[in-house]
Write a protein that holds these residues in place. Structure first.
Motif, PDB file in Angstrom:
ATOM      1  N   LYS A  24       0.886  -5.409   4.214  1.00  0.00           N
ATOM      2  CA  LYS A  24      -0.536  -5.559   4.531  1.00  0.00           C
ATOM      3  C   LYS A  24      -0.786  -5.539   6.047  1.00  0.00           C
ATOM      4  O   LYS A  24      -1.763  -4.975   6.523  1.00  0.00           O
ATOM      5  CB  LYS A  24      -1.060  -6.864   3.921  1.00  0.00           C
ATOM      6  CG  LYS A  24      -2.562  -6.991   4.037  1.00  0.00           C
ATOM      7  CD  LYS A  24      -3.113  -8.089   3.142  1.00  0.00           C
ATOM      8  CE  LYS A  24      -4.627  -8.141   3.231  1.00  0.00           C
ATOM      9  NZ  LYS A  24      -5.121  -9.150   4.154  1.00  0.00           N
ATOM     10  N   ASN A  46      -8.165  -0.688  10.370  1.00  0.00           N
ATOM     11  CA  ASN A  46      -9.003  -1.692   9.717  1.00  0.00           C
ATOM     12  C   ASN A  46      -9.625  -1.192   8.426  1.00  0.00           C
ATOM     13  O   ASN A  46     -10.821  -1.334   8.205  1.00  0.00           O
ATOM     14  CB  ASN A  46     -10.099  -2.202  10.647  1.00  0.00           C
ATOM     15  CG  ASN A  46      -9.570  -3.234  11.596  1.00  0.00           C
ATOM     16  OD1 ASN A  46      -8.896  -4.178  11.176  1.00  0.00           O
ATOM     17  ND2 ASN A  46      -9.840  -3.055  12.869  1.00  0.00           N
ATOM     18  N   PHE A  47      -8.793  -0.574   7.617  1.00  0.00           N
ATOM     19  CA  PHE A  47      -9.206  -0.162   6.272  1.00  0.00           C
ATOM     20  C   PHE A  47     -10.247   0.946   6.254  1.00  0.00           C
ATOM     21  O   PHE A  47     -10.980   1.107   5.295  1.00  0.00           O
ATOM     22  CB  PHE A  47      -9.701  -1.372   5.460  1.00  0.00           C
ATOM     23  CG  PHE A  47      -8.782  -2.553   5.547  1.00  0.00           C
ATOM     24  CD1 PHE A  47      -7.542  -2.529   4.924  1.00  0.00           C
ATOM     25  CD2 PHE A  47      -9.132  -3.671   6.285  1.00  0.00           C
ATOM     26  CE1 PHE A  47      -6.677  -3.603   5.020  1.00  0.00           C
ATOM     27  CE2 PHE A  47      -8.266  -4.753   6.397  1.00  0.00           C
ATOM     28  CZ  PHE A  47      -7.035  -4.719   5.763  1.00  0.00           C
ATOM     29  N   THR A  48     -10.333   1.721   7.341  1.00  0.00           N
ATOM     30  CA  THR A  48     -11.311   2.817   7.329  1.00  0.00           C
ATOM     31  C   THR A  48     -10.673   4.134   6.896  1.00  0.00           C
ATOM     32  O   THR A  48     -11.369   5.094   6.638  1.00  0.00           O
ATOM     33  CB  THR A  48     -11.944   3.033   8.715  1.00  0.00           C
ATOM     34  OG1 THR A  48     -10.909   3.386   9.632  1.00  0.00           O
ATOM     35  CG2 THR A  48     -12.667   1.794   9.192  1.00  0.00           C
ATOM     36  N   GLN A  49      -9.326   4.201   6.872  1.00  0.00           N
ATOM     37  CA  GLN A  49      -8.692   5.463   6.489  1.00  0.00           C
ATOM     38  C   GLN A  49      -7.659   5.205   5.402  1.00  0.00           C
ATOM     39  O   GLN A  49      -7.022   4.166   5.392  1.00  0.00           O
ATOM     40  CB  GLN A  49      -7.978   6.064   7.696  1.00  0.00           C
ATOM     41  CG  GLN A  49      -8.913   6.335   8.847  1.00  0.00           C
ATOM     42  CD  GLN A  49      -8.365   7.380   9.805  1.00  0.00           C
ATOM     43  OE1 GLN A  49      -7.252   7.869   9.636  1.00  0.00           O
ATOM     44  NE2 GLN A  49      -9.146   7.722  10.794  1.00  0.00           N
ATOM     45  N   THR A  50      -7.499   6.176   4.525  1.00  0.00           N
ATOM     46  CA  THR A  50      -6.473   6.019   3.497  1.00  0.00           C
ATOM     47  C   THR A  50      -5.144   6.546   4.040  1.00  0.00           C
ATOM     48  O   THR A  50      -5.113   7.305   4.996  1.00  0.00           O
ATOM     49  CB  THR A  50      -6.833   6.795   2.212  1.00  0.00           C
ATOM     50  OG1 THR A  50      -6.923   8.166   2.550  1.00  0.00           O
ATOM     51  CG2 THR A  50      -8.134   6.309   1.632  1.00  0.00           C
ATOM     52  N   PHE A  87       0.833  -1.187   0.000  1.00  0.00           N
ATOM     53  CA  PHE A  87       0.000   0.000   0.000  1.00  0.00           C
ATOM     54  C   PHE A  87       0.872   1.243   0.000  1.00  0.00           C
ATOM     55  O   PHE A  87       1.799   1.354   0.792  1.00  0.00           O
ATOM     56  CB  PHE A  87      -0.933  -0.015   1.217  1.00  0.00           C
ATOM     57  CG  PHE A  87      -1.815  -1.226   1.237  1.00  0.00           C
ATOM     58  CD1 PHE A  87      -3.069  -1.198   0.650  1.00  0.00           C
ATOM     59  CD2 PHE A  87      -1.362  -2.421   1.802  1.00  0.00           C
ATOM     60  CE1 PHE A  87      -3.871  -2.333   0.633  1.00  0.00           C
ATOM     61  CE2 PHE A  87      -2.161  -3.558   1.792  1.00  0.00           C
ATOM     62  CZ  PHE A  87      -3.410  -3.514   1.208  1.00  0.00           C
ATOM     63  N   SER A 140      -4.414   1.927   8.882  1.00  0.00           N
ATOM     64  CA  SER A 140      -5.634   2.384   8.210  1.00  0.00           C
ATOM     65  C   SER A 140      -6.843   2.162   9.101  1.00  0.00           C
ATOM     66  O   SER A 140      -7.982   2.351   8.670  1.00  0.00           O
ATOM     67  CB  SER A 140      -5.821   1.632   6.889  1.00  0.00           C
ATOM     68  OG  SER A 140      -6.106   0.270   7.155  1.00  0.00           O
ATOM     69  N   TYR A 149      -0.522  -2.054   7.191  1.00  0.00           N
ATOM     70  CA  TYR A 149      -1.607  -1.263   6.600  1.00  0.00           C
ATOM     71  C   TYR A 149      -2.907  -1.441   7.381  1.00  0.00           C
ATOM     72  O   TYR A 149      -3.629  -0.488   7.650  1.00  0.00           O
ATOM     73  CB  TYR A 149      -1.824  -1.638   5.138  1.00  0.00           C
ATOM     74  CG  TYR A 149      -2.909  -0.813   4.490  1.00  0.00           C
ATOM     75  CD1 TYR A 149      -2.675   0.525   4.169  1.00  0.00           C
ATOM     76  CD2 TYR A 149      -4.169  -1.340   4.241  1.00  0.00           C
ATOM     77  CE1 TYR A 149      -3.668   1.304   3.618  1.00  0.00           C
ATOM     78  CE2 TYR A 149      -5.169  -0.575   3.685  1.00  0.00           C
ATOM     79  CZ  TYR A 149      -4.915   0.751   3.373  1.00  0.00           C
ATOM     80  OH  TYR A 149      -5.906   1.516   2.837  1.00  0.00           O
ATOM     81  N   GLU A 150      -3.175  -2.681   7.775  1.00  0.00           N
ATOM     82  CA  GLU A 150      -4.406  -2.947   8.517  1.00  0.00           C
ATOM     83  C   GLU A 150      -4.450  -2.096   9.791  1.00  0.00           C
ATOM     84  O   GLU A 150      -5.483  -1.572  10.166  1.00  0.00           O
ATOM     85  CB  GLU A 150      -4.478  -4.438   8.860  1.00  0.00           C
ATOM     86  CG  GLU A 150      -5.815  -4.826   9.442  1.00  0.00           C
ATOM     87  CD  GLU A 150      -5.968  -6.327   9.617  1.00  0.00           C
ATOM     88  OE1 GLU A 150      -5.200  -7.089   8.999  1.00  0.00           O
ATOM     89  OE2 GLU A 150      -6.847  -6.715  10.390  1.00  0.00           O
ATOM     90  N   GLN A 171     -17.885   7.925   9.374  1.00  0.00           N
ATOM     91  CA  GLN A 171     -16.508   7.791   9.862  1.00  0.00           C
ATOM     92  C   GLN A 171     -16.298   8.697  11.067  1.00  0.00           C
ATOM     93  O   GLN A 171     -15.190   9.097  11.390  1.00  0.00           O
ATOM     94  CB  GLN A 171     -15.500   8.134   8.749  1.00  0.00           C
ATOM     95  CG  GLN A 171     -15.519   7.185   7.585  1.00  0.00           C
ATOM     96  CD  GLN A 171     -15.259   5.734   7.997  1.00  0.00           C
ATOM     97  OE1 GLN A 171     -14.511   5.465   8.912  1.00  0.00           O
ATOM     98  NE2 GLN A 171     -15.901   4.805   7.313  1.00  0.00           N
TER      99      GLN A 171
END
Ligand SMILES: [Zn+2]
Length: 177
Positions: free
Chosen positions: A25, A34-38, A16, A32, A28-29, A67
């Motif tokens: 990854k 849990n993938f809620t933010q870039t 990422f 982010s 990143y998890e 969010q």
């Protein structure tokens, strides 16, 4: 081979991009949430700060209101992503246990104003949450930070979002009781 900017693990196919390189990854998890933010525009320093702020176990979202606020019912924690747009100040994402919630209310400011010879009521909306701690901590979630017509659709939408936040927080407090 390229390495993860944060943990130096060799990067595989899944990686990422952030402002200064790539992140694996696993990292990143976490960064982010849990993938809620870039993370595209975030620097290494900012991402490391997020890693430090991370709760011991990964936060899992059971409920959320957009969010604005996230809840993990298993670990009885909530997360304030603290997007700058809603905080009026620069804060990192924060985590609080349900049991630390002391108070939560919708605060509306109303101002009457003459606009084009017609009386209008303008308003702002924020949700104020108080958490227990050595010193109680107060956090504002600004839904309408600048005065707007309180009969407008935007105002009504944000008013009902504010109500949703209160409802979800009450549910969390009951679960912790
Ligand atoms: Zn990594």
């Amino acid at each position: 081979m390229k390495e993860c900017l944060l943990c130096s693990a060799p990067l595989k196919l899944v990686k990422f991009k952030c402002a200064e390189g790539h992140v694996c990854k696993v990292c990143y998890e976490k960064v982010s949430l849990n993938f809620t933010q870039t993370i595209k525009t975030n620097t290494k320093e900012e991402l490391l700060a997020r890693l430090e702020n991370e709760p011991t176990d990964a936060f899992e979202i059971s409920r959320k209101v957009n969010q604005l606020i996230l809840f993990d019912d298993n670990q009885q924690q909530l997360c304030l992503p603290n997007h700058k747009k809603y905080t009026k100040e620069n804060l990192k994402p924060e985590f609080y246990p349900f049991s630390s919630i002391l108070d939560c209310q919708v605060v509306e400011e109303q101002v009457e104003k003459i606009v084009k010879k017609k009386k209008q009521t303008l308003g702002t909306i924020k949700v104020v949450i108080t958490f227990a701690g050595k010193q109680p901590v107060t956090r504002d979630i600004w839904l309408i930070p600048n005065l707007i017509d309180n009969t407008s659709m935007a105002y009504k939408t944000m008013r009902s979002l504010a109500e949703s936040i209160i409802k979800e927080i009450d549910q969390s407090r009951n679960a912790a009781a």
